[in-house]
Scaffold this motif. Structure first.
Motif, short mmCIF file in Angstrom:
data_model
loop_
_atom_site.label_atom_id
_atom_site.label_comp_id
_atom_site.label_asym_id
_atom_site.label_seq_id
_atom_site.Cartn_x
_atom_site.Cartn_y
_atom_site.Cartn_z
N LYS A 1 -126.27 13.42 144.27
CA LYS A 1 -125.37 14.18 143.41
C LYS A 1 -124.08 14.36 144.19
O LYS A 1 -124.10 14.80 145.34
CB LYS A 1 -126.01 15.53 143.08
N HIS A 2 -122.97 13.98 143.57
CA HIS A 2 -121.70 13.88 144.32
C HIS A 2 -120.59 14.58 143.54
O HIS A 2 -120.20 14.14 142.46
CB HIS A 2 -121.40 12.39 144.52
N ARG A 3 -120.12 15.68 144.11
CA ARG A 3 -118.97 16.36 143.50
C ARG A 3 -117.73 15.84 144.19
O ARG A 3 -117.31 16.36 145.23
CB ARG A 3 -119.10 17.88 143.66
N LEU B 1 -117.81 15.25 138.93
CA LEU B 1 -119.23 15.27 139.28
C LEU B 1 -119.91 14.01 138.74
O LEU B 1 -119.66 13.60 137.62
CB LEU B 1 -119.90 16.50 138.66
N HIS B 2 -120.75 13.39 139.55
CA HIS B 2 -121.55 12.25 139.08
C HIS B 2 -122.79 12.15 139.95
O HIS B 2 -122.93 12.86 140.95
CB HIS B 2 -120.74 10.96 139.12
N TYR B 3 -123.67 11.25 139.55
CA TYR B 3 -124.90 11.01 140.33
C TYR B 3 -124.86 9.55 140.77
O TYR B 3 -124.73 8.65 139.94
CB TYR B 3 -126.14 11.27 139.47
N ASP B 4 -124.98 9.29 142.06
CA ASP B 4 -124.98 7.93 142.56
C ASP B 4 -126.43 7.46 142.66
O ASP B 4 -127.22 8.01 143.44
CB ASP B 4 -124.28 7.87 143.92
N PHE B 5 -126.75 6.47 141.84
CA PHE B 5 -128.10 5.92 141.77
C PHE B 5 -128.12 4.68 142.65
O PHE B 5 -127.34 3.75 142.43
CB PHE B 5 -128.40 5.57 140.31
N ARG B 6 -128.98 4.68 143.68
CA ARG B 6 -128.96 3.57 144.63
C ARG B 6 -130.35 3.01 144.83
O ARG B 6 -131.31 3.75 145.10
CB ARG B 6 -128.42 4.05 145.98
N LEU B 7 -130.45 1.68 144.71
CA LEU B 7 -131.72 0.98 144.88
C LEU B 7 -131.62 0.02 146.05
O LEU B 7 -130.68 -0.78 146.12
CB LEU B 7 -132.04 0.13 143.65
MN MN Z 1 -120.13 8.86 144.44
#
Ligand code: MN
Length: 224
Positions: free
Chosen positions: A45-47, A51-57
């Motif tokens: 979770k990145h403000r 604000l957004h959510y970084d989804f990383r695989l």
């Molecule tokens: Mn980010």
């Protein structure tokens, strides 16, 4: 025959490196790793500006990354926009803290969820599936579980969707589970602990509901 539209150029670790000044940010340096063992995933979770959510695989020795403005949804009816961004080094999955203001992505980062993942079909090569633009995957995180679909809809735009299974739900998990899975902190608490902008970080935390807000009053009355 009309010319087929060229796919958007992949954004690799070189882009990650170019955007950052590692003498100024505490984020991990760009480094590629070999695929081995279970594949990791993380949702940060990145403000930042927004604000957004970084989804990383983890795939192909890096963390393939998408910025999801609304965050993941457990509801299969909700298709969440996921903008493909540059690969991040595997070590980034351990990053929770503050990126200095003025630097790329300046703001507070929380490890909102983490765990391992695999393709739904075991013979699928994740890198090839991503190249084709559709990956069906199973997540085994602390918050996100079960089967999901990540599908490319053009350029760097993808949709992240929950598939129907026993983990599907209409619960708004970003609201009900707003804390770090590593440290149980809210964004404002991470900012407070690590020298960030607390007021800015707090705008990414859920609004406290009337009646449930913990008192911030001191037990000793303030002098007038
Ligand atoms: Mn980010």
């Amino acid at each position: 025959m009309p010319a087929k539209k060229a796919p958007a150029k992949r954004l690799g670790l070189d882009v990650y490196k170019r955007k950052r000044d590692f003498t100024k940010t505490p984020e991990p340096k760009a480094k590629r790793a070999k695929d081995r063992g279970p594949l990791r995933f993380v949702v940060q979770k990145h403000r930042a500006t927004a604000l957004h959510y970084d989804f990383r695989l983890e795939a192909g020795g890096t963390l393939r990354s998408w910025a999801v403005p609304k965050g993941p949804s457990l509801d299969p009816k909700q298709k969440r926009l996921a903008m493909e961004v540059e690969d991040h080094p595997l070590e980034y999955a351990n990053f929770e803290g503050v990126i200095p203001e003025g630097e790329y992505g300046g703001g507070t980062v929380m490890i909102w969820d983490e765990g391992v993942w695999m393709p739904m079909e075991l013979d699928v090569d994740p890198v090839k599936a991503l190249k084709k633009g559709e990956l069906r995957l199973v997540l085994d995180g602390k918050k996100l579980k079960g089967s999901w679909t990540l599908v490319n809809t053009g350029d760097r735009r993808w949709l992240l969707m929950k598939r129907k299974d026993e983990y599907a739900s209409t619960e708004d998990i970003t609201e009900t589970q707003p804390r770090s899975v590593r440290t149980n902190r809210l964004l404002a608490e991470i900012a407070r602990d690590e020298g960030g902008d607390v007021a800015k970080a707090a705008t990414g935390d859920p609004v406290r509901r009337r009646g449930s807000a913990p008192s911030t009053r001191r037990s000793r009355p303030l002098k007038r």
